[in-house]
Design a protein around this motif. Structure first.
Motif, PDB file in Angstrom:
ATOM      1  N   ALA A 104       3.249   0.708   2.883  1.00 56.56           N
ATOM      2  CA  ALA A 104       3.303  -0.421   3.872  1.00 56.56           C
ATOM      3  C   ALA A 104       3.281  -1.831   3.218  1.00 56.56           C
ATOM      4  O   ALA A 104       2.766  -1.695   1.975  1.00 56.56           O
ATOM      5  CB  ALA A 104       2.083  -0.182   4.865  1.00 56.56           C
ATOM      6  N   GLY A 105       3.580  -2.925   4.043  1.00 56.48           N
ATOM      7  CA  GLY A 105       3.495  -3.995   3.089  1.00 56.48           C
ATOM      8  C   GLY A 105       4.756  -4.943   3.390  1.00 56.48           C
ATOM      9  O   GLY A 105       5.729  -4.171   3.950  1.00 56.48           O
ATOM     10  N   ILE A 109      -5.533   9.496   0.244  1.00 58.58           N
ATOM     11  CA  ILE A 109      -5.481   8.563  -0.851  1.00 58.58           C
ATOM     12  C   ILE A 109      -4.663   7.323  -0.570  1.00 58.58           C
ATOM     13  O   ILE A 109      -3.531   7.651  -0.351  1.00 58.58           O
ATOM     14  CB  ILE A 109      -5.084   9.390  -2.231  1.00 58.58           C
ATOM     15  CG1 ILE A 109      -5.801  10.758  -2.319  1.00 58.58           C
ATOM     16  CG2 ILE A 109      -5.332   8.429  -3.336  1.00 58.58           C
ATOM     17  CD1 ILE A 109      -7.149  10.647  -2.623  1.00 58.58           C
ATOM     18  N   ALA A 110      -5.378   6.289  -0.411  1.00 55.82           N
ATOM     19  CA  ALA A 110      -4.377   4.977  -0.231  1.00 55.82           C
ATOM     20  C   ALA A 110      -4.649   4.037  -1.504  1.00 55.82           C
ATOM     21  O   ALA A 110      -5.697   3.831  -1.870  1.00 55.82           O
ATOM     22  CB  ALA A 110      -4.805   4.269   0.825  1.00 55.82           C
ATOM     23  N   MET A 111      -3.580   3.688  -2.082  1.00 57.66           N
ATOM     24  CA  MET A 111      -3.409   2.493  -3.134  1.00 57.66           C
ATOM     25  C   MET A 111      -2.877   1.253  -2.520  1.00 57.66           C
ATOM     26  O   MET A 111      -2.028   1.257  -1.934  1.00 57.66           O
ATOM     27  CB  MET A 111      -2.665   3.277  -4.163  1.00 57.66           C
ATOM     28  CG  MET A 111      -2.748   2.241  -5.699  1.00 57.66           C
ATOM     29  SD  MET A 111      -1.117   2.737  -6.684  1.00 57.66           S
ATOM     30  CE  MET A 111       0.191   1.890  -6.021  1.00 57.66           C
ATOM     31  N   LEU A 112      -3.675   0.492  -2.841  1.00 53.68           N
ATOM     32  CA  LEU A 112      -3.062  -1.058  -2.766  1.00 53.68           C
ATOM     33  C   LEU A 112      -3.090  -1.791  -4.138  1.00 53.68           C
ATOM     34  O   LEU A 112      -3.889  -1.732  -5.117  1.00 53.68           O
ATOM     35  CB  LEU A 112      -4.502  -1.860  -1.916  1.00 53.68           C
ATOM     36  CG  LEU A 112      -5.036  -1.105  -0.727  1.00 53.68           C
ATOM     37  CD1 LEU A 112      -5.761  -2.073  -0.150  1.00 53.68           C
ATOM     38  CD2 LEU A 112      -3.749  -0.630   0.252  1.00 53.68           C
ATOM     39  N   GLY A 120       0.827  -1.303   0.056  1.00 56.88           N
ATOM     40  CA  GLY A 120      -0.117   0.047  -0.003  1.00 56.88           C
ATOM     41  C   GLY A 120       0.839   1.194   0.066  1.00 56.88           C
ATOM     42  O   GLY A 120       1.992   1.245   0.414  1.00 56.88           O
ATOM     43  N   ILE A 121       0.396   2.217  -0.706  1.00 52.68           N
ATOM     44  CA  ILE A 121       1.076   3.867  -0.558  1.00 52.68           C
ATOM     45  C   ILE A 121      -0.180   4.583  -0.242  1.00 52.68           C
ATOM     46  O   ILE A 121      -1.029   4.603  -0.623  1.00 52.68           O
ATOM     47  CB  ILE A 121       1.580   3.782  -1.827  1.00 52.68           C
ATOM     48  CG1 ILE A 121       2.456   3.047  -2.319  1.00 52.68           C
ATOM     49  CG2 ILE A 121       2.049   5.280  -1.825  1.00 52.68           C
ATOM     50  CD1 ILE A 121       3.163   3.194  -3.851  1.00 52.68           C
ATOM     51  N   ARG A 122       0.193   5.437   0.830  1.00 56.44           N
ATOM     52  CA  ARG A 122      -0.862   6.481   1.028  1.00 56.44           C
ATOM     53  C   ARG A 122      -0.228   7.889   1.108  1.00 56.44           C
ATOM     54  O   ARG A 122       0.799   8.250   1.479  1.00 56.44           O
ATOM     55  CB  ARG A 122      -1.287   6.139   2.401  1.00 56.44           C
ATOM     56  CG  ARG A 122      -2.577   7.122   2.908  1.00 56.44           C
ATOM     57  CD  ARG A 122      -2.290   7.557   4.626  1.00 56.44           C
ATOM     58  NE  ARG A 122      -0.724   8.507   4.438  1.00 56.44           N
ATOM     59  CZ  ARG A 122      -0.262   8.504   5.567  1.00 56.44           C
ATOM     60  NH1 ARG A 122      -0.795   7.951   6.963  1.00 56.44           N
ATOM     61  NH2 ARG A 122       0.724   9.277   5.758  1.00 56.44           N
ATOM     62  N   GLN A 123      -0.982   9.006   0.682  1.00 61.13           N
ATOM     63  CA  GLN A 123      -0.906  10.412   0.784  1.00 61.13           C
ATOM     64  C   GLN A 123      -1.956  11.340   0.843  1.00 61.13           C
ATOM     65  O   GLN A 123      -3.062  10.854   0.590  1.00 61.13           O
ATOM     66  CB  GLN A 123      -0.255  10.783  -0.522  1.00 61.13           C
ATOM     67  CG  GLN A 123       0.730  12.255  -0.398  1.00 61.13           C
ATOM     68  CD  GLN A 123       1.630  12.405  -1.448  1.00 61.13           C
ATOM     69  OE1 GLN A 123       1.573  12.057  -2.712  1.00 61.13           O
ATOM     70  NE2 GLN A 123       2.486  13.365  -1.196  1.00 61.13           N
ATOM     71  N   HIS A 124      -1.922  12.304   1.747  1.00 60.18           N
ATOM     72  CA  HIS A 124      -2.718  13.101   1.785  1.00 60.18           C
ATOM     73  C   HIS A 124      -2.800  14.605   1.057  1.00 60.18           C
ATOM     74  O   HIS A 124      -1.531  14.841   0.557  1.00 60.18           O
ATOM     75  CB  HIS A 124      -3.086  13.665   3.419  1.00 60.18           C
ATOM     76  CG  HIS A 124      -3.056  12.661   4.479  1.00 60.18           C
ATOM     77  ND1 HIS A 124      -1.815  12.265   5.085  1.00 60.18           N
ATOM     78  CD2 HIS A 124      -4.012  11.932   4.799  1.00 60.18           C
ATOM     79  CE1 HIS A 124      -2.357  11.161   5.911  1.00 60.18           C
ATOM     80  NE2 HIS A 124      -3.561  10.817   5.761  1.00 60.18           N
TER      81      HIS A 124
END
Length: 338
Positions: free
Chosen positions: A235-236, A199-202, A163-167
């Motif tokens: 994450a991961g 925004i979170a991408m899996l 996962g990758i997350r950014q605001h």
């Protein structure tokens, strides 16, 4: 003679929830964490309706944005379901952790700057990080050092997703958690403040965050002029397995006990619930292993099935099927939201 009743490894939200739960039960607690808080990590930051009562019984009610349901979307279809069991909340992880830390301090949790690596236990207690306790609750996350130290890691050779997350600084445009099903990744949009969305991408390890967002016209337009409001974090791999969730006087709690995937977005609710049943088991309640299986059953079954479909030729049919069978889709969402 033991120093405390409970030693908690890990100062994230689940570790703090476990520490608070133990103090509310009248147990003395020390919490070990090497990093200064609040600790920011990649996560979806959407609290399902079932998570809020669990937090409120701990004395924590973090500020955030109301989440009234879940919307699955692809290029041509969408399926919206509004929660029937209450309202969730989008909460910045650092806000949640700060409030939990304040509550833990208020209740007299002792904070220890250190790491739990060497672990020794006998019939009456467990020692780690210079503290001897009657019990150790390992709440040290996805890549748990306690799980590894005790030899409880089980290899995972397939299904490695990240996962990758950014605001971004932009006013939320919806009170639903939007889940966009792109070709090779899912993108979650969660409002967390009146001027911020997460925004979170899996997806696979090398999925390109910017390229995936650009491939979704609605998101590309909504974020076109939005400035980043946080650094990008990853994450991961999510899939983690533990040989068992208890070994002697050590209990694995939250992601440390094993994790399937973030695709259903209920990791925090699940971890807080595990903390509750872990402390209850220390007080003579039902066995932790049995209660762990009970509170995680829906997550393990539904998430495993959804991840399997997402990685198969059925992937393209997930959103159309949800739109065609709204009652079934809604029942699944409600099951995970409770």
């Amino acid at each position: 003679m033991n120093d405390v009743d409970v030693l908690v490894a890990g100062g994230g939200p689940v570790g703090l929830a476990a520490a608070i739960e133990a103090r509310l039960a009248g147990l003395t607690v020390a919490l070990v964490e090497p990093r200064e808080g609040p600790i920011d990590k990649a996560c979806g930051e959407g609290l399902m309706p079932g998570a809020l009562p669990l937090l409120q019984r701990l004395g924590v009610d973090p500020a955030g944005m109301p989440l009234r349901g879940v919307s699955y979307r692809n290029a041509s279809k969408r399926a919206d379901h509004r929660f029937e069991t209450g309202v969730g909340r989008g909460v910045r992880r650092t806000v949640l952790q700060s409030e939990l830390a304040d509550r833990a301090s208020e209740l007299g949790v002792r904070f220890v700057d250190g790491r739990v690596d060497g672990i020794e236990q006998d019939a009456t207690g467990v020692s780690a990080a210079g503290v001897r306790a009657s019990w150790l609750l390992a709440c040290d996350g996805l890549h748990s050092g306690v799980r590894r130290t005790l030899g409880l890691d089980r290899p995972v050779r397939r299904g490695r997703r990240f996962g990758i997350r950014q605001h971004f600084e932009v006013a939320p445009w919806n009170d639903l958690i939007e889940v966009y099903w792109a070709e090779d990744a899912e993108v979650y949009v969660t409002p967390i403040a009146h001027d911020t969305v997460g925004i979170a991408m899996l997806g696979a390890q090398h999925a390109d965050f910017d390229a995936v967002v650009r491939s979704i016209p609605e998101l590309a337009t909504a974020l076109a002029d939005a400035a980043p409001a946080s650094t990008r974090r990853g994450a991961g791999p999510f899939r983690q397995r533990a040989a068992r969730v208890r070994l002697g006087r050590v209990l694995l709690v939250g992601d440390a006990s094993g994790y399937v995937d973030a695709i259903t977005g209920e990791g925090l609710r699940l971890g807080i619930d595990q903390a509750r049943v872990a402390v209850a088991s220390l007080l003579g309640g039902a066995g932790y292993e049995r209660e762990w299986r009970r509170v995680t059953r829906d997550f393990r079954v539904l998430t495993s099935g959804l991840v399997a479909a997402a990685r198969s030729p059925l992937r393209g049919g997930i959103v159309p099927l949800a739109a065609r069978l709204p009652r079934v889709y809604g029942a699944v969402v409600e099951r995970l939201a409770r």
